[in-house]
Design a protein around this motif. Sequence first.
Motif, mmCIF file in Angstrom:
data_model
loop_
_atom_site.group_PDB
_atom_site.id
_atom_site.type_symbol
_atom_site.label_atom_id
_atom_site.label_comp_id
_atom_site.label_asym_id
_atom_site.label_seq_id
_atom_site.Cartn_x
_atom_site.Cartn_y
_atom_site.Cartn_z
ATOM 1 N N ILE A 116 92.423 61.550 23.614
ATOM 2 C CA ILE A 116 92.013 62.835 23.052
ATOM 3 C C ILE A 116 91.004 63.485 23.999
ATOM 4 O O ILE A 116 90.100 62.823 24.505
ATOM 5 C CB ILE A 116 91.389 62.650 21.655
ATOM 6 N N GLU A 117 91.156 64.761 24.235
ATOM 7 C CA GLU A 117 90.210 65.496 25.074
ATOM 8 C C GLU A 117 88.794 65.265 24.562
ATOM 9 O O GLU A 117 88.531 65.321 23.364
ATOM 10 C CB GLU A 117 90.563 66.985 25.006
ATOM 11 N N ARG A 118 87.844 64.980 25.478
ATOM 12 C CA ARG A 118 86.500 64.568 25.068
ATOM 13 C C ARG A 118 85.819 65.584 24.151
ATOM 14 O O ARG A 118 85.210 65.210 23.133
ATOM 15 C CB ARG A 118 85.632 64.321 26.303
ATOM 16 N N ALA A 119 85.894 66.863 24.493
ATOM 17 C CA ALA A 119 85.238 67.860 23.651
ATOM 18 C C ALA A 119 85.830 67.861 22.244
ATOM 19 O O ALA A 119 85.112 67.959 21.242
ATOM 20 C CB ALA A 119 85.357 69.251 24.283
ATOM 21 N N ALA A 123 87.424 65.278 20.824
ATOM 22 C CA ALA A 123 87.069 64.005 20.196
ATOM 23 C C ALA A 123 85.648 64.040 19.641
ATOM 24 O O ALA A 123 85.379 63.550 18.541
ATOM 25 C CB ALA A 123 87.225 62.867 21.205
ATOM 26 N N ASP A 124 84.726 64.632 20.404
ATOM 27 C CA ASP A 124 83.357 64.744 19.923
ATOM 28 C C ASP A 124 83.272 65.626 18.678
ATOM 29 O O ASP A 124 82.469 65.369 17.775
ATOM 30 C CB ASP A 124 82.449 65.296 21.016
ATOM 31 N N SER A 125 84.102 66.653 18.615
ATOM 32 C CA SER A 125 84.116 67.516 17.433
ATOM 33 C C SER A 125 84.586 66.740 16.200
ATOM 34 O O SER A 125 84.052 66.917 15.094
ATOM 35 C CB SER A 125 85.029 68.724 17.662
ATOM 36 N N ILE A 126 85.570 65.863 16.379
ATOM 37 C CA ILE A 126 86.021 65.020 15.271
ATOM 38 C C ILE A 126 84.873 64.102 14.831
ATOM 39 O O ILE A 126 84.640 63.898 13.632
ATOM 40 C CB ILE A 126 87.255 64.200 15.677
ATOM 41 N N GLY A 127 84.150 63.552 15.809
ATOM 42 C CA GLY A 127 83.007 62.699 15.487
ATOM 43 C C GLY A 127 81.929 63.445 14.712
ATOM 44 O O GLY A 127 81.297 62.883 13.806
ATOM 45 N N MET A 128 81.704 64.716 15.039
ATOM 46 C CA MET A 128 80.725 65.512 14.299
ATOM 47 C C MET A 128 81.126 65.649 12.836
ATOM 48 O O MET A 128 80.282 65.590 11.927
ATOM 49 C CB MET A 128 80.580 66.892 14.925
ATOM 50 N N LEU A 129 82.421 65.835 12.588
ATOM 51 C CA LEU A 129 82.896 65.935 11.209
ATOM 52 C C LEU A 129 82.660 64.622 10.458
ATOM 53 O O LEU A 129 82.349 64.631 9.261
ATOM 54 C CB LEU A 129 84.381 66.295 11.187
ATOM 55 N N ALA A 130 82.795 63.507 11.158
ATOM 56 C CA ALA A 130 82.527 62.204 10.537
ATOM 57 C C ALA A 130 81.078 62.102 10.078
ATOM 58 O O ALA A 130 80.784 61.539 9.016
ATOM 59 C CB ALA A 130 82.870 61.075 11.511
ATOM 60 N N THR A 131 80.152 62.670 10.861
ATOM 61 C CA THR A 131 78.736 62.609 10.460
ATOM 62 C C THR A 131 78.483 63.427 9.202
ATOM 63 O O THR A 131 77.600 63.086 8.408
ATOM 64 C CB THR A 131 77.807 63.097 11.587
#
Length: 242
Positions: free
Chosen positions: A72-75, A77-85
Motif C-alpha cells: 500500500i502506498e505509504r501516505a 497506509a498512514d491515513s488508514i492508520g490514522m483512522l485506526a487511532t
Amino acid sequence: MNDSPQSPKWKRVVVKLSGEALQGSQTHGLDSAMLDRIADDLAAAADLGTEIAVVVGGGNFFRGIQGADTGIERARADSIGMLATVMNALAIEYAIEKRGRAARALSAVPMPAVCQPYSRQAALHHLAKGRIVILAGGTGNPFFTTDTGAALRGAELSCDAIMKATQVDGVYSADPKKDPSATRYDHLTHDEAIAKNLAVMDTAAFALARENRIPIIVFSIATPRAISSALSGRGRATLVAP
C-alpha cells in the motif's frame, strides 16, 4: 507498588498509549478488560488533579508502516492508520465516561459525525474543565508517528511532561525481551537518547521534546494504576530530561 494518595509531580501531561496496549492478550483489536483497566487508571490519574491528554496509536488495528510493507502506498497506509487511532480514541472515551469521568475525543483528521475535530483551543478548553482529552489522528499528516504526535501535542498544549506507556519498565539499551544483557537507564538526556538511537520513541519525537524542554517519563503499562503511580513519581520508570 505503593498505592497511597500522593500529590502529582506535574499539572498537565500528555499520556502516549500504543494501540497494542489496548489489545491485551489478544492478537489484535480491543480487549475489554485491558480497556477498562486503562480507563480506570486514566480516571485515577485525573482524580489526582492533573490535566490529562491522551495520544493513542492504532497498531492493534493497523500500522501504516506495515501496510506500506505489503504494497500500500505509504501516505495512504498512514491515513488508514490514522483512522485506526480514531476507533481506539472513541473506545477509550466511552470507557472513561462509563466511570463517571468526563472525556472528549478530538481527531486531527476531521470527522465531526463521530467526534470533535482537534484544535488547540478546544483541547485546552476541555482540559480546563477537568475532562480527559483523547487525541486521535496522530498529527493529521502521513509520515509522522503517533510518538511524534504526542510530542507535538505536548508542546502545543504546554504540557509539563510526556508519559510514554510501554511494555517494559523504562528505557533499555536494547529490547530486554530479546537481549537479557540489555542495560536499563534510570535517567537520560534527550541528546543521549537520540545519540544512542534508543527505539522507545522515534528521533523526531525526542528532538521535538528536546527543543521544547519537555521531560519524557517511560514506564510500563503492564501493572494496574501504572499511569497514576508514574504521575506521582512512584514505581520504576526512566526519566528523559534536558
